[in-house]
Design a protein around this motif. Structure first.
Motif, short mmCIF file in Angstrom:
data_model
loop_
_atom_site.label_atom_id
_atom_site.label_comp_id
_atom_site.label_asym_id
_atom_site.label_seq_id
_atom_site.Cartn_x
_atom_site.Cartn_y
_atom_site.Cartn_z
N ASP A 17 0.89 -1.19 0.00
CA ASP A 17 0.06 0.01 -0.10
C ASP A 17 0.77 1.17 0.02
O ASP A 17 2.00 1.22 0.50
N VAL A 18 0.57 2.31 -0.91
CA VAL A 18 0.73 3.86 -0.63
C VAL A 18 -0.23 4.47 -0.15
O VAL A 18 0.00 5.62 0.38
N LEU A 19 -1.47 4.20 -0.66
CA LEU A 19 -2.55 4.93 -0.10
C LEU A 19 -3.80 3.93 0.14
O LEU A 19 -3.79 3.15 -0.60
N ALA A 20 -4.49 4.02 1.38
CA ALA A 20 -5.41 3.12 1.51
C ALA A 20 -6.68 3.98 2.05
O ALA A 20 -6.63 5.04 2.00
N ASP A 21 -7.84 3.24 2.07
CA ASP A 21 -9.20 3.87 2.50
C ASP A 21 -9.64 4.80 1.63
O ASP A 21 -9.99 5.90 2.14
N LEU A 22 -9.57 4.58 0.29
CA LEU A 22 -10.01 5.45 -0.75
C LEU A 22 -11.56 5.52 -1.12
O LEU A 22 -12.06 6.16 -1.89
N GLY A 23 -12.20 4.56 -0.33
CA GLY A 23 -13.46 4.17 -0.62
C GLY A 23 -13.99 3.49 -1.58
O GLY A 23 -13.14 2.85 -2.33
N ASP A 24 -15.22 3.63 -2.03
CA ASP A 24 -15.88 2.78 -3.05
C ASP A 24 -15.69 3.07 -4.47
O ASP A 24 -16.08 2.66 -5.34
N GLY A 25 -15.20 4.41 -4.47
CA GLY A 25 -15.06 4.86 -6.01
C GLY A 25 -16.27 5.64 -6.49
O GLY A 25 -17.32 5.70 -6.00
N PRO A 26 -16.06 6.24 -7.71
CA PRO A 26 -15.13 5.84 -8.78
C PRO A 26 -13.44 6.14 -8.23
O PRO A 26 -13.46 7.68 -7.66
N VAL A 27 -12.58 5.76 -9.04
CA VAL A 27 -11.24 6.18 -8.67
C VAL A 27 -10.47 6.47 -10.04
O VAL A 27 -10.84 5.81 -11.01
N ALA A 28 -9.10 6.92 -9.77
CA ALA A 28 -8.49 7.06 -11.22
C ALA A 28 -7.01 6.98 -10.63
O ALA A 28 -6.84 7.82 -9.63
N ILE A 29 -5.92 6.95 -11.41
CA ILE A 29 -4.54 7.05 -11.09
C ILE A 29 -3.87 7.62 -12.29
O ILE A 29 -4.27 7.20 -13.43
N ARG A 30 -3.00 8.74 -12.13
CA ARG A 30 -2.35 9.17 -13.11
C ARG A 30 -1.36 8.43 -13.86
O ARG A 30 -0.77 7.61 -13.10
N SER A 31 -0.85 8.67 -15.03
CA SER A 31 -0.06 7.71 -15.59
C SER A 31 1.49 7.57 -15.01
O SER A 31 1.91 6.41 -14.96
N ASP A 32 1.69 8.47 -14.35
CA ASP A 32 2.96 8.61 -13.85
C ASP A 32 2.72 7.86 -12.35
O ASP A 32 4.10 7.87 -11.46
N GLY A 33 1.63 7.74 -11.93
CA GLY A 33 1.51 7.08 -10.68
C GLY A 33 1.57 8.08 -9.33
O GLY A 33 1.48 7.79 -8.03
N ARG A 34 1.77 9.37 -9.65
CA ARG A 34 1.95 10.36 -8.50
C ARG A 34 0.70 11.04 -8.00
O ARG A 34 0.79 11.77 -7.26
N ARG A 35 -0.48 10.76 -8.93
CA ARG A 35 -1.51 11.45 -8.35
C ARG A 35 -2.79 10.43 -8.38
O ARG A 35 -2.73 9.51 -9.29
N VAL A 36 -3.66 10.13 -7.54
CA VAL A 36 -4.80 9.43 -7.19
C VAL A 36 -6.00 10.20 -6.90
O VAL A 36 -5.92 11.25 -6.02
N ALA A 37 -7.12 9.87 -7.61
CA ALA A 37 -8.33 10.64 -7.57
C ALA A 37 -9.49 9.64 -6.89
O ALA A 37 -9.22 8.67 -7.47
N ALA A 38 -10.21 10.28 -6.08
CA ALA A 38 -11.29 9.19 -5.58
C ALA A 38 -12.51 10.07 -5.24
O ALA A 38 -12.46 11.22 -4.85
N ALA A 39 -13.63 9.58 -5.78
CA ALA A 39 -14.95 10.28 -5.47
C ALA A 39 -15.80 9.61 -4.54
O ALA A 39 -15.77 8.37 -4.47
N ASP A 40 -16.77 10.29 -3.96
CA ASP A 40 -17.94 9.60 -3.02
C ASP A 40 -19.07 10.46 -3.49
O ASP A 40 -19.24 11.09 -4.72
N ASP A 41 -20.21 10.45 -2.82
CA ASP A 41 -21.25 11.00 -3.29
C ASP A 41 -21.55 12.34 -2.97
O ASP A 41 -22.32 13.18 -3.19
N ARG A 42 -20.17 13.33 -2.56
CA ARG A 42 -20.42 14.67 -2.28
C ARG A 42 -19.26 15.27 -3.17
O ARG A 42 -19.41 16.38 -3.58
N ALA A 43 -18.00 14.60 -3.19
CA ALA A 43 -16.86 15.36 -3.99
C ALA A 43 -15.65 14.38 -4.46
O ALA A 43 -15.84 13.13 -4.27
N VAL A 44 -14.96 14.94 -5.29
CA VAL A 44 -13.93 14.34 -5.83
C VAL A 44 -12.52 14.97 -5.14
O VAL A 44 -12.17 16.24 -5.23
N VAL A 45 -11.63 13.94 -4.46
CA VAL A 45 -10.62 14.28 -3.80
C VAL A 45 -9.33 13.72 -4.62
O VAL A 45 -9.40 12.65 -4.89
#
Length: 265
Positions: free
Chosen positions: A73-101
């Motif tokens: 693991d490098v990040l955990a507890d990202l929720g049920d998604g949806p999610v995305a990871i940048r091609s270089d692996g340096r950014r991760v995005a995750a959404a819930d029912d209110r916001a994208v973080v």
């Protein structure tokens, strides 16, 4: 030889990340040697970073970001998604029912936050974050557009193109810098039911797989108009290499590495 349900070619074509029910696998290419495996309870899906030794796993506790080949693991507890990871692996995005973080890997606190609850996320080849806004592709937080909503996104790793799968089974192709829709078409009959979506590095081809069902077949289709280029009966997933040097096919029988046919003189 495990029943593969999702797979990505990562690290510029040197590794693959695959998921079977209950197990994630780091595979060395092109010989498909298992380097490491991990068995978090309820593991069901894996998504890779095309240009880095990194990916995302979805298990019983939700999504987590991992490093390959160890799958730690490098990040955990990202929720049920949806999610995305940048091609270089340096950014991760995750959404819930209110916001994208958005998180920067290695930082404990989010670096961006956007209002809204998109149904899908992706990072483009240039590193921009895009979200499904109803039937449209847009920057996070844009109001949704009416029509058949987008349920999955796949970005080309080397071109400004994104493919979107809609709830009605159709596929749209977008120029990602706008974003602006370039084409929308219906795939071959049966190709989109529960489909796994992918895109070639150059954005010229779309792949559709069948993670579930009794008669699996995976398709490679022309992005411009949906014309079939190749089908692989028995495959549930096709994952193009970001290096353009091959294609990972997976099914109930395991994985195979497919190279392009050499042109005959």
């Amino acid at each position: 030889p495990v029943p593969v349900r999702s797979a990505s070619v990562v690290a510029g074509g040197r590794l693959a990340l695959a998921a079977a029910p209950g197990v994630a696998l780091s595979l060395a290419l092109p010989r498909l040697r298992v380097v490491h495996d991990r068995r978090p309870p309820g593991l069901a899906e894996a998504v890779g970073a095309p240009g880095a030794n990194a990916g995302l796993l979805r298990a019983g506790g939700g999504w987590r970001a991992v490093v390959l080949p160890s799958l730690g693991d490098v990040l955990a507890d990202l929720g049920d998604g949806p999610v995305a990871i940048r091609s270089d692996g340096r950014r991760v995005a995750a959404a819930d029912d209110r916001a994208v973080v958005v998180w920067a890997v290695g930082s404990p606190d989010p670096v961006e936050r956007h209002d809204g609850a998109p149904s899908a996320l992706c990072f483009t080849a240039s590193g921009a974050l895009l979200a499904a806004a109803g039937a449209s592709l847009a920057r996070p937080g844009a109001p949704p557009r009416e029509g058949s909503g987008i349920v999955a996104l796949a970005a080309a790793s080397g071109a400004p193109r994104v493919a979107a799968l809609h709830g009605d089974g159709s596929v749209s192709v977008w120029e990602s810098e706008g974003p602006a829709m370039l084409a929308r078409w219906s795939p071959p009959e049966g190709a989109s039911a529960g489909a796994a979506l992918g895109m070639s590095a150059d954005g010229e081809l779309v792949t559709l797989g069948a993670p579930e069902g009794h008669a699996p077949v995976a398709w490679m289709l022309r992005a411009a108009d949906g014309a079939p280029v190749r089908s692989v009966e028995g495959a549930r997933i096709l994952a193009p290499s970001p290096a353009g040097d091959g294609l990972l096919a997976g099914g109930d029988w395991g994985c195979a590495w497919m190279r392009p046919l050499e042109d005959e003189e």
